[in-house]
Design a protein around this motif. Structure first.
Motif: not given
Length: 339
Positions: A260-265, A323-336, A245-252
């Motif tokens: 696609n000028d801005v990198f944001f979740p 998240c809306e259910n109160g759950q906290a998550l951490t996402f890591k990755g790379d973007v070009t 339920n989250i999308f983080i682009p791998n390029t911008f």
């Protein structure tokens, strides 16, 4: 001179034992013990001077008879004639029940009762037996008086409904921010539907509502048929938050073309972004944003560092979300970054 005196006994007059007569059915009274008889009463008499008379009283009455012997001696006796009146058996109106339930039949107005069919009754000779029929039944009761004079018949309908049926999944997993359609299978006799609680449901009285839950919840379904028979079931919606339920682009490409000028979740079912950091290949933090809502481009990285555009390269990001259910998550990755 002596004159003999003869004393004659009183006649042993006997009017007979007490009797019961059925209303409008004459009966014979038989007196004995005398030569001459004289009957008297408020009731009807077929003969006042006969030893045997027919009586047909309309209510309970006592008959008196005076008997005279051959010597003129007189004595009296009486007999009670009880009149059994006709009657009407009164019953309750019947009812509608669900299979497995009981209903108390009720009859009154006389002395003896016999209910049919006897199957499902705790006592078919009781004035008020308890009935537990498995199917719709018309009960007949025949009432009689204890003197076996009269009988009357009455009927009590008991309509039996089965319980409606529900086939419903016990548990479903839902990604927070998405919707799920609840689709139970109901028996054809269902006439009313109620879902509870109403939280996040598209409707509460439809067969297949759509739920968009933000937290794990149990929805209870209650259905009823025309007989008022109620069946319940429930489904638990397990709301989870994950990478789906989250999308983080791998390029911008922050080149100013408006695409696609801005990198944001981005995503759905996210309450807010707690932290958003970007690092260069040497581990230096070059961008940070705290506490903002997802899908907000104004809070993203525009490809600059300290006000100057950075060169094309691969950068590492860390996104911490709640998240809306109160759950906290951490996402890591790379973007070009592409210029």
């Amino acid at each position: 001179m002596v004159y003999p005196i003869v004393v004659h006994p009183l006649p042993p007059i006997d009017a007979g034992n007490p009797i019961v007569v059925c209303r409008d059915q004459p009966k014979l009274l038989q007196a004995s013990g005398a030569v001459n008889y004289k009957w008297s009463s408020t009731g009807n008499l077929s003969c006042t001077t006969c030893s045997s008379i027919m009586v047909n009283p309309t209510s309970t009455v006592k008959y008196y008879v005076e008997g005279e012997s051959a010597f003129g001696c007189k004595a009296t006796d009486s007999v009670l004639v009880t009149v059994q009146q006709p009657f009407t058996v009164a019953v309750n109106n019947g009812d509608t029940i669900c299979i497995g339930e009981t209903y108390r039949l009720q009859a009154s107005g006389t002395d003896l009762y016999n209910w049919t069919p006897a199957i499902g009754l705790d006592n078919a000779q009781n004035a008020s037996p308890i009935a537990k029929p498995q199917t719709t039944t018309l009960y007949q009761v025949i009432g009689k008086d204890k003197n076996n004079c009269f009988a009357d018949t009455a009927y009590v309908p008991v309509v039996v409904y089965p319980y409606p049926t529900i086939t419903l999944e016990k548990e479903k997993t839902v990604i927070v921010g998405t919707s799920v359609k609840l689709q139970p299978t109901l028996s054809a006799d269902v006439v009313s539907i109620n879902w509870s609680p109403a939280d996040w449901l598209s409707c509460t009285n439809c067969a297949a509502p759509v739920s968009t839950p933000k937290q794990t919840i149990q929805h209870k379904l209650q259905v009823a048929n025309e007989g008022g028979c109620v069946t319940e079931s429930s489904v638990t919606l397990l709301v989870v938050c994950n990478g789906e339920n989250i999308f983080i682009p791998n390029t911008f490409s922050p080149n100013g073309d408006g695409n696609n000028d801005v990198f944001f979740p981005r995503g759905k079912g996210i309450s807010y972004i707690q932290r958003f950091r970007v690092y260069n290949r040497w581990g230096e933090e070059i961008f940070k944003q705290l506490a903002f809502y997802t899908n907000d481009a104004s809070k993203g990285w525009d490809g600059t560092y300290k006000g100057a555009p950075v060169n094309e390269d691969v950068f590492v990001y860390v996104v911490e979300v709640v998240c809306e259910n109160g759950q906290a998550l951490t996402f890591k990755g790379d973007v070009t970054l592409i210029r």
